[in-house]
Write an enzyme that holds these catalytic residues in place. Structure first.
Site, PDB file in Angstrom:
ATOM      1  N   THR A 175       0.820  -1.211   0.000  1.00  0.00           N
ATOM      2  CA  THR A 175       0.000   0.000   0.000  1.00  0.00           C
ATOM      3  C   THR A 175       0.854   1.261   0.000  1.00  0.00           C
ATOM      4  O   THR A 175       0.357   2.344  -0.271  1.00  0.00           O
ATOM      5  CB  THR A 175      -0.934   0.036   1.220  1.00  0.00           C
ATOM      6  OG1 THR A 175      -0.152  -0.109   2.418  1.00  0.00           O
ATOM      7  CG2 THR A 175      -1.953  -1.093   1.158  1.00  0.00           C
ATOM      8  N   ALA A 192       1.999  -7.754   8.605  1.00  0.00           N
ATOM      9  CA  ALA A 192       2.448  -8.313   9.879  1.00  0.00           C
ATOM     10  C   ALA A 192       1.294  -8.901  10.680  1.00  0.00           C
ATOM     11  O   ALA A 192       1.441  -9.936  11.333  1.00  0.00           O
ATOM     12  CB  ALA A 192       3.163  -7.241  10.705  1.00  0.00           C
ATOM     13  N   ASP A 319       1.572  -2.959  18.545  1.00  0.00           N
ATOM     14  CA  ASP A 319       1.434  -2.399  17.199  1.00  0.00           C
ATOM     15  C   ASP A 319       2.048  -1.010  17.120  1.00  0.00           C
ATOM     16  O   ASP A 319       1.564  -0.141  16.403  1.00  0.00           O
ATOM     17  CB  ASP A 319      -0.038  -2.363  16.775  1.00  0.00           C
ATOM     18  CG  ASP A 319      -0.211  -2.167  15.275  1.00  0.00           C
ATOM     19  OD1 ASP A 319       0.791  -2.276  14.543  1.00  0.00           O
ATOM     20  OD2 ASP A 319      -1.327  -1.885  14.831  1.00  0.00           O
ATOM     21  N   TRP A 407       0.448   6.938   9.476  1.00  0.00           N
ATOM     22  CA  TRP A 407       1.075   7.192   8.172  1.00  0.00           C
ATOM     23  C   TRP A 407       0.852   8.611   7.679  1.00  0.00           C
ATOM     24  O   TRP A 407       1.582   9.093   6.803  1.00  0.00           O
ATOM     25  CB  TRP A 407       0.538   6.212   7.129  1.00  0.00           C
ATOM     26  CG  TRP A 407      -0.929   6.398   6.887  1.00  0.00           C
ATOM     27  CD1 TRP A 407      -1.951   5.756   7.519  1.00  0.00           C
ATOM     28  CD2 TRP A 407      -1.537   7.328   5.987  1.00  0.00           C
ATOM     29  NE1 TRP A 407      -3.165   6.226   7.064  1.00  0.00           N
ATOM     30  CE2 TRP A 407      -2.941   7.192   6.125  1.00  0.00           C
ATOM     31  CE3 TRP A 407      -1.049   8.266   5.076  1.00  0.00           C
ATOM     32  CZ2 TRP A 407      -3.844   7.951   5.398  1.00  0.00           C
ATOM     33  CZ3 TRP A 407      -1.952   9.021   4.347  1.00  0.00           C
ATOM     34  CH2 TRP A 407      -3.335   8.862   4.500  1.00  0.00           C
ATOM     35  N   MET A 657     -15.064 -10.468  -1.987  1.00  0.00           N
ATOM     36  CA  MET A 657     -15.547 -11.237  -0.849  1.00  0.00           C
ATOM     37  C   MET A 657     -15.205 -12.710  -1.093  1.00  0.00           C
ATOM     38  O   MET A 657     -15.965 -13.463  -1.698  1.00  0.00           O
ATOM     39  CB  MET A 657     -17.059 -11.048  -0.678  1.00  0.00           C
ATOM     40  CG  MET A 657     -17.667 -11.867   0.453  1.00  0.00           C
ATOM     41  SD  MET A 657     -16.997 -11.434   2.057  1.00  0.00           S
ATOM     42  CE  MET A 657     -17.587 -12.822   3.028  1.00  0.00           C
TER      43      MET A 657
END
Length: 693
Positions: A175, A192, A319, A407, A657
């Site tokens: 991304t 991750a 995280d 980010w 999906m």
């Protein structure tokens, strides 16, 4: 079933004036007219030296053109402007090229990203930007390719599978934006939380030939990878890991955003991500620092060989990635110019390092921090609080997994000496699982995931906010701040006109005085802005450009970000005297939730736990947001057989999906349906709609 509230971060677990003039631009700066790199210049300062739009003239700023893109998913990209053309990536990794002055579309390139690759993404089908070099435009795709496009024609030049050599059992996405590193293009990856091992790969910009690869965690099987990182992983990193789940999953450490090339020091800085699973006891047996998780790693840009590292969060269990923007500058410290690296990662500390050696110069919290009591300046290590690894019961900590800064780009003004940070006020309550079991599809975060208690929502909402913060990196203190209603907002842009631009979740692009934060101008975009703006100059006119489009990680968390109506993203461009207007958005009226006749033989409590592990990454926390599809309004909810055909059999695979037949039983699917029915009834009750109890 016992549940644990982890505050503001369930989506990702699935997932203040003074002291001016302390900085200098340095020789890493680029020309003033263009925006050729992700951070404008090699230093990633996101500072425009053009000053035509300034404190005196910004009131005359107006829209001059806009362009709608073809997706209503999140839009997070930084546009680039090179040779009079704006290049921007959009959701699903498409790339558009526009005339920078007129907005005329020159071409669009669709890499045909398979929509089922979304199952490996933590946070939407977003893309944060492209790189431009030597007549080519480079983009990473959600399914793991690096694509080179001819800048003039928009035709494919070459593409490579960046995941070649990675175990097929590990699940990756891309991304982040590629980076130009001399004659190479470097790209990292994400995953991750899903079960992946992080690495960065550099390719020859002209041909796509592999130049080097640097792994950020050791090889789980203990064998050399034939990569530039082999020696240092054997000498430093391997000994910092105990035995645990990392030998299956790779441990995490994915480099999904921050990378900075420093031509002055001839170093390439990589921001490494969080551990996978989160729980340090599960991941590594509770042993070791787990290098290079949550670290800044400096490598040789020519060979990829290790030079130094600094670990912001040893033994990461929260995280707390170090994948946030890495910025270089020359600051006057103790009366002397010092070449530094700056980062404000998720863990809430603002770090200043010597960028040639990695030596820690200072570290102070820029947001509330309760997981540690400070940074030991002798060792560079945090001082942990008791039970920080949540092995003796839940640990409620600030920040939560969303972090104090993610980010969304910060910017630095050499004129004011201040860094402008989009701060997030978040809390998380972490609790270990009774038993961890690795899953081939879905989240492998390794902690419990909560449902927000309704009676706690007022306190949660009051505490879950954001802030535009002006931070003095030399004094390590705040100079001014502007409160924001929502915790997720856009990145920032600083300019030589002494302005700071930022968009927000409410859909307003604003300009502030860079010295004191006074609001000077605003524009209503009609949809959320989470991307950072840029600036460029053509024919003597200065432009401001920004992407708008709701989505990303924040959209996964209902009630602490606005549940915006879906609409296609848009690139908006402004200049002084601009008189254009945005097309009128169509009225969006959402039908009431229909719960009449809904019932299920499933167990809603069991379904709640399975929903969090399997569904929430795309459909949001509590099944209460219309991020992708509001399951409370799904027609399949009324038909158990149709629900099974979607969840188990994958009849909507082409729409992203995928089938979950490998990890869910039909009974699991029905339990999930029971839980969503329960959420639908709650939603209907809140709307005043009668339904079956």
């Amino acid at each position: 079933m016992k549940r644990t509230f982890i505050g503001l971060a369930s989506g990702l677990a699935l997932l203040m004036a003074g002291c001016h003039g302390t900085g200098t631009q340095g020789t890493g700066a680029t020309g003033s007219d263009e925006w050729p790199y992700y951070g404008h210049d090699r230093q990633e300062q996101r500072f425009s030296p053009v000053d035509l739009i300034n404190r005196s003239t910004v009131g005359k700023l107006g829209l001059t053109w806009s362009a709608e893109v073809d997706s209503d998913r999140g839009q997070e990209a930084t546009p680039l402007m090179v040779d009079g053309v704006v290049y921007v990536s959009t959701a699903w990794s498409l790339v558009y090229a526009f005339d920078a002055a007129t907005g005329k579309q020159r071409w669009v390139y669709d890499p045909k990203t398979p929509h089922d690759s979304l199952i490996s993404a933590c946070c939407d089908a977003i893309n944060r930007g492209v790189a431009v070099q030597g007549g080519k435009v480079y983009v990473g795709t959600l399914d793991g390719r690096l694509v080179a496009i001819d800048a003039k024609s928009g035709k494919l030049a070459w593409q490579v599978n960046t995941l070649e050599g990675a175990p097929s059992t590990m699940r990756y996405t891309i991304t982040g934006a590629p980076r130009v590193v001399k004659d190479k293009i470097a790209i990292g990856n994400g995953g991750a939380e899903m079960g992946a091992r992080g690495f960065v790969t550099a390719y020859d910009a002209a041909s796509g030939k592999l130049a080097w690869r640097f792994y950020l965690t050791p090889n789980p099987d203990g064998k050399p990878d034939g990569a530039a990182s082999d020696d240092v992983l054997k000498a430093k990193a391997y000994q910092s890991w105990g035995d645990g789940e990392w030998r299956r999953s790779g441990g995490g450490g994915t480099a999904w955003d921050a990378m900075t090339y420093d031509p002055e020091a001839n170093l390439f800085y990589i921001g490494a991500g969080n551990g996978g699973p989160f729980d340090y006891q599960v991941r590594s047996g509770g042993k070791g620092d787990n290098l290079f998780l949550s670290s800044i790693v400096a490598v040789d840009p020519d060979t990829g060989k290790y030079r130094w590292h600094y670990q912001t969060t040893p033994s990461d269990s929260w995280d707390y990635t170090a994948t946030q923007q890495i910025m270089t500058a020359t600051l006057k410290i103790d009366g002397q110019p010092r070449d530094v690296l700056m980062q404000a990662p998720k863990n809430g500390y603002f770090y200043v390092l010597d960028r040639k050696t990695g030596k820690l110069l200072s570290a102070k919290p820029f947001a509330p921090v309760t997981w540690s009591t400070g940074i030991d300046m002798k060792t560079g290590r945090p001082n942990f609080v008791p039970n920080v690894h949540y092995q003796n019961g839940p640990a409620v900590l600030q920040p939560g997994p969303f972090g104090a800064h993610s980010w969304q780009a910060m910017s630095f003004s050499p004129r004011t000496g201040l860094v402008y940070i989009p701060v997030q006020f978040t809390t998380g309550a972490y609790q270990k699982l009774d038993k961890f079991q690795h899953r081939p599809v879905g989240q492998n975060a390794g902690i419990t995931i909560p449902e927000f208690p309704e009676d706690q929502l007022p306190q949660i909402l009051a505490a879950t906010t954001g802030q535009l913060l002006a931070w003095d990196p030399v004094a390590q203190k705040a100079r001014w701040s502007v409160p924001k209603r929502w915790f997720v907002n856009g990145g920032t842009l600083a300019t030589a006109g002494d302005l700071v631009f930022q968009g927000d979740m409410d859909g307003v692009l604003s300009a502030y005085d860079a010295y004191d934060g006074k609001p000077l101008w605003s524009f209503k975009a009609g949809q959320s802005i989470i991307a950072p703006p840029i600036s460029y100059r053509i024919n003597g006119e200065q432009y401001i450009a920004v992407m708008a489009g709701f989505g990303g990680a924040g959209a996964l968390v209902g009630k602490i970000v606005p549940n915006q109506p879906r609409s296609n993203g848009r690139l908006m461009v402004f200049k002084l005297g601009g008189t254009a207007t945005l097309p009128k958005a169509p009225a969006v009226e959402q039908a009431p939730i229909d719960v009449a006749g809904l019932s299920s033989t499933g167990n809603a409590d069991l379904g709640m736990a399975e929903y969090d592990r399997t569904c929430g990454v795309c459909h949001g926390a509590n099944a209460s947001v219309s991020y992708t599809a509001d399951l409370r309004r799904s027609g399949a909810l009324h038909d158990p057989a149709l629900w099974k055909s979607v969840v188990i059999d994958g009849v909507l695979k082409d729409q992203g999906m995928v089938a979950f037949d490998k990890i869910l039983t039909p009974q699991d699917a029905e339990n999930i349906r029971a839980y969503v029915i329960r959420q639908a009834k709650k939603g209907a009750a809140a709307q005043g709609v009668a339904g079956k109890k």
